[in-house]
Design a protein around this motif. Structure first.
Motif, PDB file in Angstrom:
ATOM      1  N   UNK A   5       0.841  -1.193   0.000  1.00 39.07           N
ATOM      2  CA  UNK A   5       0.000   0.000   0.000  1.00 39.07           C
ATOM      3  C   UNK A   5       0.877   1.243   0.000  1.00 39.07           C
ATOM      4  N   UNK A   6       0.298   2.336  -0.498  1.00 37.76           N
ATOM      5  CA  UNK A   6       1.038   3.584  -0.659  1.00 37.76           C
ATOM      6  C   UNK A   6       0.259   4.729  -0.010  1.00 37.76           C
ATOM      7  N   UNK A   7       0.979   5.562   0.698  1.00 35.93           N
ATOM      8  CA  UNK A   7       0.417   6.798   1.246  1.00 35.93           C
ATOM      9  C   UNK A   7       1.189   7.966   0.640  1.00 35.93           C
ATOM     10  N   UNK A   8       0.461   8.944   0.142  1.00 34.65           N
ATOM     11  CA  UNK A   8       1.033  10.222  -0.276  1.00 34.65           C
ATOM     12  C   UNK A   8       0.489  11.234   0.731  1.00 34.65           C
ATOM     13  N   UNK A   9       1.374  11.880   1.457  1.00 38.15           N
ATOM     14  CA  UNK A   9       0.913  12.775   2.516  1.00 38.15           C
ATOM     15  C   UNK A   9       1.828  13.972   2.652  1.00 38.15           C
ATOM     16  N   UNK A  29     -11.950  16.342  -8.383  1.00 40.05           N
ATOM     17  CA  UNK A  29     -10.864  15.369  -8.374  1.00 40.05           C
ATOM     18  C   UNK A  29     -10.991  14.416  -7.190  1.00 40.05           C
ATOM     19  N   UNK A  30     -11.303  14.944  -6.024  1.00 36.56           N
ATOM     20  CA  UNK A  30     -11.447  14.112  -4.827  1.00 36.56           C
ATOM     21  C   UNK A  30     -12.575  13.103  -5.010  1.00 36.56           C
ATOM     22  N   UNK A  31     -13.705  13.559  -5.510  1.00 35.14           N
ATOM     23  CA  UNK A  31     -14.839  12.644  -5.721  1.00 35.14           C
ATOM     24  C   UNK A  31     -14.487  11.551  -6.719  1.00 35.14           C
ATOM     25  N   UNK A  32     -13.823  11.918  -7.817  1.00 33.33           N
ATOM     26  CA  UNK A  32     -13.440  10.925  -8.821  1.00 33.33           C
ATOM     27  C   UNK A  32     -12.400   9.958  -8.269  1.00 33.33           C
ATOM     28  N   UNK A  33     -11.419  10.475  -7.535  1.00 32.84           N
ATOM     29  CA  UNK A  33     -10.372   9.625  -6.971  1.00 32.84           C
ATOM     30  C   UNK A  33     -10.950   8.605  -6.004  1.00 32.84           C
ATOM     31  N   UNK A  35     -13.621   7.176  -6.095  1.00 35.05           N
ATOM     32  CA  UNK A  35     -14.304   6.129  -6.853  1.00 35.05           C
ATOM     33  C   UNK A  35     -13.356   5.363  -7.776  1.00 35.05           C
ATOM     34  N   UNK A  36     -12.108   5.766  -7.828  1.00 33.79           N
ATOM     35  CA  UNK A  36     -11.137   5.136  -8.717  1.00 33.79           C
ATOM     36  C   UNK A  36     -10.698   3.784  -8.151  1.00 33.79           C
ATOM     37  N   UNK A  37     -10.416   2.831  -9.033  1.00 34.17           N
ATOM     38  CA  UNK A  37      -9.913   1.539  -8.566  1.00 34.17           C
ATOM     39  C   UNK A  37      -8.630   1.719  -7.755  1.00 34.17           C
ATOM     40  N   UNK A  38      -8.580   1.110  -6.600  1.00 38.37           N
ATOM     41  CA  UNK A  38      -7.382   1.145  -5.771  1.00 38.37           C
ATOM     42  C   UNK A  38      -7.269   2.304  -4.811  1.00 38.37           C
ATOM     43  N   UNK A  39      -8.197   3.251  -4.867  1.00 36.35           N
ATOM     44  CA  UNK A  39      -8.153   4.373  -3.927  1.00 36.35           C
ATOM     45  C   UNK A  39      -8.835   3.969  -2.628  1.00 36.35           C
ATOM     46  N   UNK A  40      -8.092   3.996  -1.542  1.00 37.87           N
ATOM     47  CA  UNK A  40      -8.655   3.687  -0.231  1.00 37.87           C
ATOM     48  C   UNK A  40      -9.134   4.960   0.467  1.00 37.87           C
ATOM     49  N   UNK A  61      -4.117   1.271  -2.727  1.00 40.02           N
ATOM     50  CA  UNK A  61      -3.854  -0.161  -2.578  1.00 40.02           C
ATOM     51  C   UNK A  61      -2.469  -0.540  -3.067  1.00 40.02           C
ATOM     52  N   UNK A  62      -1.939   0.201  -4.047  1.00 41.40           N
ATOM     53  CA  UNK A  62      -0.634  -0.137  -4.624  1.00 41.40           C
ATOM     54  C   UNK A  62      -0.082   1.046  -5.424  1.00 41.40           C
ATOM     55  N   UNK A  63       1.204   0.975  -5.743  1.00 38.80           N
ATOM     56  CA  UNK A  63       1.793   1.987  -6.617  1.00 38.80           C
ATOM     57  C   UNK A  63       1.166   1.920  -8.000  1.00 38.80           C
TER      58      UNK A  63
END
Length: 99
Positions: A5-9, A29-33, A35-40, A61-63
């Motif tokens: 898993x990846x965190x960008x902070x 962008x936040x709303x779309x992200x 709903x994007x595959x892999x966005x926790x 979920x992953x890079x």
């Protein structure tokens, strides 16, 4: 071993009178992200203490999922220059309960 898993902070600053407009510009962008595959999780928020600071938090979920999102994210046009930026990508080796 599976994908890590990846965190960008981190945070960035803009002129205080432009901060709320910058945060609002990321709403789509936040709303779309989210709903994007892999966005926790993804949040871009106004800091409650510093009137020029915007906090950024992304959990993926992953890079691979992050890279796929970046390819289609279509961020808003920059409406205010970033004055300072401190954002880092962290690849998790392990995690667990906070307390």
């Amino acid at each position: 071993m599976g994908e890590r898993k990846v965190i960008v902070a981190g945070w960035f600053t803009v002129e205080p009178e432009k901060r709320d407009a910058v945060v609002e510009s990321f709403r789509d962008l936040i709303q779309r992200a989210r709903n994007a595959p892999g966005c926790l999780d993804l949040a871009i928020t106004a800091d409650p203490v510093d009137s020029s600071r915007i906090n950024n938090f992304e959990f993926w979920e992953s890079e691979e999922a992050l890279d796929e999102w970046r390819a289609v994210s279509d961020p808003p046009k920059q409406i205010a220059p970033m004055l300072q930026v401190e954002v880092q990508k962290h690849i998790l080796q392990s995690s667990g309960p906070p307390f």
